[in-house]
Design an enzyme around this catalytic site. Structure first.
Site, PDB file in Angstrom:
ATOM      1  N   GLY A 111       0.782  -1.242   0.000  1.00  0.00           N
ATOM      2  CA  GLY A 111       0.000   0.000   0.000  1.00  0.00           C
ATOM      3  C   GLY A 111       0.807   1.282   0.000  1.00  0.00           C
ATOM      4  O   GLY A 111       0.288   2.339   0.383  1.00  0.00           O
ATOM      5  N   SER A 112       2.055   1.238  -0.473  1.00  0.00           N
ATOM      6  CA  SER A 112       2.821   2.498  -0.485  1.00  0.00           C
ATOM      7  C   SER A 112       2.234   3.487  -1.504  1.00  0.00           C
ATOM      8  O   SER A 112       2.284   4.699  -1.292  1.00  0.00           O
ATOM      9  CB  SER A 112       4.306   2.244  -0.745  1.00  0.00           C
ATOM     10  OG  SER A 112       4.534   1.786  -2.045  1.00  0.00           O
ATOM     11  N   ASN A 113       1.671   2.967  -2.583  1.00  0.00           N
ATOM     12  CA  ASN A 113       1.029   3.879  -3.549  1.00  0.00           C
ATOM     13  C   ASN A 113      -0.289   4.436  -2.997  1.00  0.00           C
ATOM     14  O   ASN A 113      -0.640   5.589  -3.250  1.00  0.00           O
ATOM     15  CB  ASN A 113       0.793   3.173  -4.896  1.00  0.00           C
ATOM     16  CG  ASN A 113       2.078   3.090  -5.694  1.00  0.00           C
ATOM     17  OD1 ASN A 113       2.523   4.078  -6.277  1.00  0.00           O
ATOM     18  ND2 ASN A 113       2.704   1.917  -5.695  1.00  0.00           N
ATOM     19  N   LYS A 156     -16.471 -15.222  -9.740  1.00  0.00           N
ATOM     20  CA  LYS A 156     -15.831 -13.908  -9.834  1.00  0.00           C
ATOM     21  C   LYS A 156     -16.884 -12.851 -10.150  1.00  0.00           C
ATOM     22  O   LYS A 156     -16.799 -11.709  -9.703  1.00  0.00           O
ATOM     23  CB  LYS A 156     -14.748 -13.935 -10.911  1.00  0.00           C
ATOM     24  CG  LYS A 156     -14.052 -12.604 -11.050  1.00  0.00           C
ATOM     25  CD  LYS A 156     -12.641 -12.709 -11.541  1.00  0.00           C
ATOM     26  CE  LYS A 156     -12.043 -11.339 -11.721  1.00  0.00           C
ATOM     27  NZ  LYS A 156     -10.750 -11.337 -12.320  1.00  0.00           N
ATOM     28  N   MET A 203      -3.942  -7.550  -6.922  1.00  0.00           N
ATOM     29  CA  MET A 203      -3.418  -8.716  -7.622  1.00  0.00           C
ATOM     30  C   MET A 203      -4.504  -9.567  -8.292  1.00  0.00           C
ATOM     31  O   MET A 203      -4.451 -10.792  -8.266  1.00  0.00           O
ATOM     32  CB  MET A 203      -2.587  -9.571  -6.637  1.00  0.00           C
ATOM     33  CG  MET A 203      -1.394  -8.821  -6.073  1.00  0.00           C
ATOM     34  SD  MET A 203      -0.351  -8.045  -7.333  1.00  0.00           S
ATOM     35  CE  MET A 203       0.563  -9.473  -7.894  1.00  0.00           C
ATOM     36  N   ASN A 211      -4.215   2.019 -13.477  1.00  0.00           N
ATOM     37  CA  ASN A 211      -3.327   1.045 -12.834  1.00  0.00           C
ATOM     38  C   ASN A 211      -1.900   1.540 -12.915  1.00  0.00           C
ATOM     39  O   ASN A 211      -1.551   2.306 -13.817  1.00  0.00           O
ATOM     40  CB  ASN A 211      -3.420  -0.320 -13.530  1.00  0.00           C
ATOM     41  CG  ASN A 211      -2.540  -1.360 -12.852  1.00  0.00           C
ATOM     42  OD1 ASN A 211      -2.504  -1.457 -11.619  1.00  0.00           O
ATOM     43  ND2 ASN A 211      -1.797  -2.145 -13.629  1.00  0.00           N
ATOM     44  N   HIS A 219       2.006   0.023 -13.139  1.00  0.00           N
ATOM     45  CA  HIS A 219       2.793  -1.186 -13.390  1.00  0.00           C
ATOM     46  C   HIS A 219       4.267  -0.818 -13.218  1.00  0.00           C
ATOM     47  O   HIS A 219       4.687   0.246 -13.677  1.00  0.00           O
ATOM     48  CB  HIS A 219       2.515  -1.684 -14.822  1.00  0.00           C
ATOM     49  CG  HIS A 219       3.285  -2.919 -15.149  1.00  0.00           C
ATOM     50  ND1 HIS A 219       2.955  -4.156 -14.650  1.00  0.00           N
ATOM     51  CD2 HIS A 219       4.406  -3.110 -15.901  1.00  0.00           C
ATOM     52  CE1 HIS A 219       3.837  -5.044 -15.081  1.00  0.00           C
ATOM     53  NE2 HIS A 219       4.724  -4.441 -15.850  1.00  0.00           N
TER      54      HIS A 219
HETATM   55  C1  GRF Z   1       3.803  -1.442  -7.301  1.00  0.00           C
HETATM   56  O1  GRF Z   1       5.145  -1.694  -7.604  1.00  0.00           O
HETATM   57  C2  GRF Z   1       2.971  -1.389  -8.544  1.00  0.00           C
HETATM   58  O2  GRF Z   1       3.694  -0.996  -9.667  1.00  0.00           O
HETATM   59  C3  GRF Z   1       2.504  -2.818  -8.698  1.00  0.00           C
HETATM   60  O3  GRF Z   1       2.311  -3.264  -7.405  1.00  0.00           O
HETATM   61  C4  GRF Z   1       3.177  -2.583  -6.509  1.00  0.00           C
HETATM   62  C5  GRF Z   1       2.346  -2.086  -5.375  1.00  0.00           C
HETATM   63  O4  GRF Z   1       3.147  -1.555  -4.352  1.00  0.00           O
HETATM   64  N1  GRF Z   1       1.310  -2.874  -9.497  1.00  0.00           N
HETATM   65  P1  GRF Z   1       2.454  -0.895  -3.083  1.00  0.00           P
HETATM   66  O5  GRF Z   1       1.530  -1.948  -2.479  1.00  0.00           O
HETATM   67  O6  GRF Z   1       1.705   0.310  -3.535  1.00  0.00           O
HETATM   68  O7  GRF Z   1       3.568  -0.558  -2.160  1.00  0.00           O
END
Ligand code: GRF
Length: 199
Positions: free
Chosen positions: A11-13, A64, A89, A106, A108
């Site tokens: 969850g850093s993003n 799903k 995921m 998203n 990536h």
């Molecule tokens: C990130 O590296 C993103 O590019 C990928 O999953 C990772 C998520 O990282 N899709 P975080 O959970 O936000 O730290």
């Protein structure tokens, strides 16, 4: 506008986008975290930041389709206008895609269309490329195939390993993802064919 972030892990993003909202850089409300993994660290972050978390596990649904229908109901109830996937995921299926056409982002961790899939950092390192970096794109029915909005270059040095490279990529992600969310919220992203223009 109300934003929902979907995440399954660290969850850093999520944290980076939440920070930009808090600082008033993104003029929107981070109204919901959708998480499919109990125990994911992102749930702790949401609690700390007082963002409502909706924990939903696919195994509790017959299909799903049923799982995604339940998510869409929650998104509608919260009046969500943008979904940002951040380490979620799962492939987003037709029910969510239909309800949020061109409203799902998203991130990536590689320069698409290279190194699609779940191990973009590792694959770029193993391939021996000298430059990699994150891509923010709109989500379509494919895996990492949607139109590209923003990318950021990260150079790979001989000394890099997966850990050091991941650190550099995450740092770059935390800059471009909030920036793209801001542009979306401001209505500045225009899609034409495979191109996205900032206008
Ligand atoms: C990130 O590296 C993103 O590019 C990928 O999953 C990772 C998520 O990282 N899709 P975080 O959970 O936000 O730290």
């Amino acid at each position: 506008m109300n934003i929902a972030i979907f995440a399954s892990g660290n969850g850093s993003n999520f944290q980076a986008i939440a920070g930009a909202v808090k600082k008033g850089k993104i003029k929107a409300k981070l109204a919901l975290l959708v998480c499919d993994k109990p125990g994911a660290h992102v749930l702790k972050r949401a609690k700390k930041l007082k963002v409502e978390a909706f924990l939903i596990e696919k195994k509790n649904f017959q299909s799903k389709e049923e799982y995604e229908k339940a998510i869409v109901r929650k998104l509608k109830e919260k009046n969500i206008g943008l979904i940002a996937l951040a380490g979620y995921m799962k492939i987003v299926g037709p029910d969510i895609l239909k309800a949020y056409k061109n409203k799902i982002l998203n991130i990536h961790p590689a320069l698409l269309p290279s190194f699609k899939g779940a191990s973009g950092i590792k694959d770029a390192l193993a391939y021996g490329v000298k430059v990699t970096g994150p891509t923010v794109h709109f989500v379509d029915e494919g895996m990492d195939t949607g139109v590209i909005i923003m990318q950021s270059e990260v150079s790979i040095s001989d000394k890099d390993n997966e850990k050091s490279l991941a650190k550099k990529i995450h740092r770059a992600e935390h800059k471009i993802y909030p920036e793209v969310v801001k542009l979306f919220v401001e209505g500045k992203l225009k899609i034409k064919g495979r191109k996205v223009y900032v206008r």
